[in-house]
Design a protein around this motif. Structure first.
Motif, PDB file in Angstrom:
ATOM      1  N   UNK A 180      45.327  75.514  -5.504  1.00  0.00           N
ATOM      2  CA  UNK A 180      43.957  75.159  -5.135  1.00  0.00           C
ATOM      3  C   UNK A 180      43.935  73.767  -4.500  1.00  0.00           C
ATOM      4  N   UNK A 181      43.226  73.620  -3.382  1.00  0.00           N
ATOM      5  CA  UNK A 181      43.036  72.288  -2.798  1.00  0.00           C
ATOM      6  C   UNK A 181      41.671  71.770  -3.249  1.00  0.00           C
ATOM      7  N   UNK A 182      41.657  70.625  -3.952  1.00  0.00           N
ATOM      8  CA  UNK A 182      40.386  70.115  -4.467  1.00  0.00           C
ATOM      9  C   UNK A 182      40.453  68.601  -4.664  1.00  0.00           C
ATOM     10  N   UNK A 183      39.277  67.971  -4.720  1.00  0.00           N
ATOM     11  CA  UNK A 183      39.183  66.520  -4.862  1.00  0.00           C
ATOM     12  C   UNK A 183      38.815  66.175  -6.311  1.00  0.00           C
ATOM     13  N   UNK A 184      39.497  65.180  -6.860  1.00  0.00           N
ATOM     14  CA  UNK A 184      39.250  64.797  -8.251  1.00  0.00           C
ATOM     15  C   UNK A 184      37.908  64.083  -8.350  1.00  0.00           C
ATOM     16  N   UNK A 185      37.015  64.602  -9.215  1.00  0.00           N
ATOM     17  CA  UNK A 185      35.755  63.877  -9.391  1.00  0.00           C
ATOM     18  C   UNK A 185      35.589  63.321 -10.795  1.00  0.00           C
ATOM     19  N   UNK A 186      36.379  63.816 -11.753  1.00  0.00           N
ATOM     20  CA  UNK A 186      36.412  63.169 -13.065  1.00  0.00           C
ATOM     21  C   UNK A 186      37.873  62.795 -13.333  1.00  0.00           C
ATOM     22  N   UNK A 213      51.062  71.784 -11.706  1.00  0.00           N
ATOM     23  CA  UNK A 213      51.818  70.879 -10.839  1.00  0.00           C
ATOM     24  C   UNK A 213      50.837  70.405  -9.774  1.00  0.00           C
ATOM     25  N   UNK A 214      51.096  69.238  -9.224  1.00  0.00           N
ATOM     26  CA  UNK A 214      50.157  68.744  -8.204  1.00  0.00           C
ATOM     27  C   UNK A 214      50.877  67.868  -7.197  1.00  0.00           C
ATOM     28  N   UNK A 215      50.258  67.730  -6.033  1.00  0.00           N
ATOM     29  CA  UNK A 215      50.776  66.887  -4.959  1.00  0.00           C
ATOM     30  C   UNK A 215      49.611  66.398  -4.145  1.00  0.00           C
ATOM     31  N   UNK A 216      49.676  65.175  -3.633  1.00  0.00           N
ATOM     32  CA  UNK A 216      48.610  64.711  -2.745  1.00  0.00           C
ATOM     33  C   UNK A 216      48.499  65.656  -1.549  1.00  0.00           C
ATOM     34  N   UNK A 217      47.291  65.968  -1.195  1.00  0.00           N
ATOM     35  CA  UNK A 217      47.064  66.872  -0.080  1.00  0.00           C
ATOM     36  C   UNK A 217      47.592  66.244   1.203  1.00  0.00           C
ATOM     37  N   UNK A 218      48.234  67.044   2.054  1.00  0.00           N
ATOM     38  CA  UNK A 218      48.754  66.530   3.308  1.00  0.00           C
ATOM     39  C   UNK A 218      50.235  66.204   3.248  1.00  0.00           C
ATOM     40  N   UNK A 219      50.785  66.027   2.024  1.00  0.00           N
ATOM     41  CA  UNK A 219      52.225  65.719   1.909  1.00  0.00           C
ATOM     42  C   UNK A 219      53.000  66.913   1.385  1.00  0.00           C
ATOM     43  N   UNK A 220      52.340  68.054   1.335  1.00  0.00           N
ATOM     44  CA  UNK A 220      52.914  69.143   0.557  1.00  0.00           C
ATOM     45  C   UNK A 220      54.148  69.790   1.197  1.00  0.00           C
ATOM     46  N   UNK A 221      55.031  70.228   0.301  1.00  0.00           N
ATOM     47  CA  UNK A 221      56.144  71.091   0.689  1.00  0.00           C
ATOM     48  C   UNK A 221      55.636  72.502   0.405  1.00  0.00           C
ATOM     49  N   UNK A 222      55.772  73.435   1.350  1.00  0.00           N
ATOM     50  CA  UNK A 222      55.148  74.740   1.142  1.00  0.00           C
ATOM     51  C   UNK A 222      55.776  75.562   0.017  1.00  0.00           C
ATOM     52  N   UNK A 233      38.442  60.756  -6.330  1.00  0.00           N
ATOM     53  CA  UNK A 233      38.116  60.633  -4.914  1.00  0.00           C
ATOM     54  C   UNK A 233      39.232  61.078  -3.995  1.00  0.00           C
ATOM     55  N   UNK A 234      40.411  61.343  -4.536  1.00  0.00           N
ATOM     56  CA  UNK A 234      41.542  61.784  -3.708  1.00  0.00           C
ATOM     57  C   UNK A 234      41.693  63.300  -3.780  1.00  0.00           C
ATOM     58  N   UNK A 235      42.222  63.850  -2.674  1.00  0.00           N
ATOM     59  CA  UNK A 235      42.393  65.302  -2.607  1.00  0.00           C
ATOM     60  C   UNK A 235      43.839  65.668  -2.945  1.00  0.00           C
ATOM     61  N   UNK A 236      43.994  66.726  -3.748  1.00  0.00           N
ATOM     62  CA  UNK A 236      45.326  67.174  -4.160  1.00  0.00           C
ATOM     63  C   UNK A 236      45.434  68.690  -4.041  1.00  0.00           C
ATOM     64  N   UNK A 237      46.684  69.130  -4.074  1.00  0.00           N
ATOM     65  CA  UNK A 237      46.926  70.565  -4.292  1.00  0.00           C
ATOM     66  C   UNK A 237      47.292  70.705  -5.767  1.00  0.00           C
ATOM     67  N   UNK A 238      46.646  71.638  -6.466  1.00  0.00           N
ATOM     68  CA  UNK A 238      46.989  71.921  -7.864  1.00  0.00           C
ATOM     69  C   UNK A 238      47.564  73.321  -7.938  1.00  0.00           C
ATOM     70  N   UNK A 239      48.722  73.427  -8.598  1.00  0.00           N
ATOM     71  CA  UNK A 239      49.400  74.720  -8.659  1.00  0.00           C
ATOM     72  C   UNK A 239      49.613  75.101 -10.115  1.00  0.00           C
TER      73      UNK A 239
END
Ligand code: ADP
Ligand code: MG
Length: 680
Positions: free
Chosen positions: A62-68, A132-141, A110-116
């Protein structure tokens, strides 16, 4: 690449002595080992979804932005826990992290991540635990997943592998010569190693896997071929004339063309060159392997040598002795039997005659190996049902002659490609045809509810003059909890087969007792033989027509097929009844597979697919090295390619002065070192 095996794992940044011990637990000692430690699976991060479309119960990305933001705190159990929340325009997902005290520095609001991870439902709210997570935009597929041990997670291994791959030289020497790579469409080693760990697509993984599997199998095949080249011995046994035509005249039937081919292979081995024959004859139950053995023995004997035939059980040895004696004694050949249960005096007489050369064919059990068995001129050793004998026993018997010829017979149908692996040191003939008029054994799979009907069916057959087997998996019920043969026989004698004779046979009986029961059965004085699998191997009673097998789910498919082969050996229609209350899909599938075919090779394939080669052969027992990525049952196509490649490169490979094969030679040596086989 080869030199990386000499660099200890500690040389990688971030791996100290303590962590190195953990890598050692995974069999990883050097940088080379780490690179060759392939992922066991992958996480596919390429399929990114929004929160709304993500399905509860599924593993998703899931690609989502942390709000809490997460706030780690200690909970009652003493664990550290932190909850966070991330959202996109379609909804939000709750994130729970355990035992990560630094999580608040890794995940920023406020930052966007991929959560797996696996999406679960927590009182109506979508939740991921320890994603598992990674900053969005730096992901290895695609992420590699490694086998892990406590204290060494797949993430940590992944980081180390990245560093290790950087240590690979710019250009590495590929163990596979260029022409082989082109011909079999194999990518280069470096590309394969990079892509097996960090692929960008599933096609990458496929190509890398194919390359590495091919290489591993090629190394294995070449190793087996080298062993064979080393084990070829010159023989001083002289077999010049082929007496097969004369032998054929002794038979009451015509040999099948498959039998004839197998015999011709053997005779050619013995007459055409000065090396000793080393041949395996494989044939389904009832394909007539004994006649191949008899023909080989006949030609040897007519050339002035002696023959020895070793069977795994007394019953079988006796049966071979009787049929071979009947067949061969009219042409002046003396056949004798030697088994453990004979009296000392009987044995002495046989041994004296053997040493004096008055016995030409000696049939027996393991007792043929004893020190006091001396041949005057042993020309050929034949072992029946090979899988019961160890390589060492074979060697001991061979040592009784001056490098005699060897013929090994096996009724365990093994897919040919695999047989070449397992019996790499033997040439192989396959008898793929049954004698004409052979009845297919009709097979049924029933459960307890119609047991009485099955018993009625046995009674009907017995009334018509036939005989039946009932096989139980255990001798007694003390350990297994299954009904034992003795108890079972007692029960059916009293309650079912009151007018028939019921005999019992199992492995814990004394040889003489077993023989007595078996003889009664052969002579037709027993109607139903209740037995363990001791009757699995080779016994031939053509009058028996029904094989009933209790707790059939307990047996391997190939074993059931062997058991079934005890009936359908005469002119009567024959049946196999598999009794099982198993309801598991796997078990039912296996038993149904048996009902649908009588082809032992097909069954072996099926068995292999369902149980894997480890179970099938006890592969370690056969001395095959352990494979890292290839699977002998699954990669049959690649194995075939590797075999034909090996065939091509072998002459150059064996030429030690050819430096193109230096790296490949090192790999072969390394693989076989593990099983203690020294190759040069
Ligand atoms: P297996 O391969 O299981 O050891 P056997 O050698 O015991 O098989 O042979 C099974 C039966 O088939 C025996 O009764 C044997 O006499 C008979 N037999 C073997 N070859 C032929 C043939 N070519 N034609 C007819 N019957 C044969
Ligand atoms: Mg046999």
């Amino acid at each position: 690449m080869a030199s990386l095996y000499e660099i200890p794992i500690e040389r990688i940044n971030g791996i100290g002595e303590k962590r190195a011990r953990l890598y050692n637990k995974l069999g990883i000692y050097s940088v080379g080992d780490l690179i060759r430690n392939y992922p066991r699976a992958y996480e596919d991060w390429s399929n990114v979804t929004d929160v709304f479309s993500a399905q509860v119960g599924q593993t998703c990305c899931i690609r989502a932005t942390v709000d809490v933001a997460p706030a780690p705190h200690v909970i009652i159990s003493g664990k550290i826990m932190a909850s966070a929340r991330a959202s996109d325009e379609t909804g939000f997902v709750k994130l729970v992290f355990f035992n990560n005290r630094y999580i608040d520095s890794l995940i920023k609001p406020g930052c966007e991540y991929l959560f797996y991870g696996k999406l679960t439902d927590s009182s109506g709210i979508k939740e991921m635990v320890n994603p598992s997570f990674q900053p969005s935009g730096e992901e290895i597929p695609i992420h590699p997943i490694y086998s892990q041990v406590a204290g060494l997670s797949t993430k940590v291994i992944e980081t180390a592998v990245k560093k290790a791959l950087k240590m690979l030289p710019e250009k590495i020497k590929d163990p596979l010569p260029e022409n082989i790579r082109t011909e079999f469409d194999i990518i280069g080693l470096k590309e394969a190693l990079m892509n097996i760990h960090f692929p960008s697509s599933s096609e990458d993984i496929e190509a890398a896997r194919r390359r590495l599997i091919f290489e591993e199998l090629l190394v294995l095949v070449i190793g087996m071929k080298s062993i064979k080249a080393m084990s070829e011995t010159q023989t001083s046994v002289r077999i010049n004339g082929d007496y097969t035509d004369e032998f054929v005249k002794l038979l009451p039937f015509k040999l099948t063309s498959a039998q004839r081919r197998a015999i011709d292979d053997c005779i050619a081995d013995m007459t055409k060159n000065s090396k000793a024959m080393n041949r395996l004859v494989q044939g389904d139950v009832g394909s007539g392997k004994t006649m191949v053995a008899a023909a080989v023995a006949y030609t040897c004997i007519k050339n002035g040598s002696q023959a020895a035939m070793m069977a795994p059980t007394e019953i079988l040895a006796r049966q071979h002795f009787e049929s071979l004696d009947r067949l061969l004694s009219p042409s002046g050949i003396t056949v004798a039997l030697l088994t453990g249960s004979m009296t000392a005096k009987q044995k002495r007489i046989v041994l004296e005659k053997l040493e004096a050369g008055e016995i030409q064919l000696l049939v027996g059990t393991h007792s043929l190996i004893s020190d006091n068995v001396v041949f005057s001129d042993l020309g050929v050793v034949i072992t029946d049902e090979q899988h019961r004998f160890g390589v060492r026993q074979r060697a001991t018997l061979l040592a009784k002659g001056a490098d005699p010829h060897l013929l090994v017979m096996s009724a365990t149908p093994i897919p040919r490609t695999l047989a070449l692996m397992i019996y790499g040191d033997l040439d192989i003939s396959v008898i793929d045809e049954l004698p004409p008029g052979r009845q297919e054994v009709e097979t049924f799979f029933i459960n307890d509810s119609i047991r009485q009907r099955a018993y009625g069916f046995l009674k009907k057959n017995i009334k018509e003059g036939r005989q039946c087997y009932i096989v139980c998996p255990a001798v007694d019920n003390t350990e297994s909890g299954l009904i034992g043969v003795e108890e079972y026989a007692e029960d059916i004698r009293k309650n079912v087969f009151t007018e028939q004779t019921v005999g019992v046979l199992h492995g814990k009986m004394k040889p003489a007792e077993k023989d007595a029961v078996m003889n009664e059965f052969i002579e037709g004085r027993i109607d139903i033989l209740v037995s363990t699998t001791v009757i699995e191997v080779g016994v031939d009673v053509p009058n028996s027509t029904v094989m009933m097998i209790e707790n059939a789910e307990r047996f391997g498919l190939s074993q059931l097929h062997q058991l079934r082969g005890r009936v359908g050996r005469g002119q009567y229609r024959s049946y196999c009844i598999l009794v099982s209350n198993a309801t598991g899909a796997e078990a039912v599938k296996r038993l149904k597979a048996l009902c649908s075919t009588n082809d032992g090779f097909k069954i072996a394939d099926e068995d292999l697919k369902l149980r894997g080669p480890g179970d099938f052969f006890g592969s370690r027992q056969h001395g095959l090295p352990e494979l890292k990525i290839a699977d002998l049952a699954e990669n049959v196509d690649v194995l075939r390619d590797a075999q034909s490649a090996a065939q091509q490169v072998m002459p150059e490979y064996l030429d030690q002065t050819n430096s193109d094969y230096r790296v490949l030679r090192a790999e072969v040596r390394q693989l076989f070192d593990d099983v203690g086989t020294q190759l040069n």
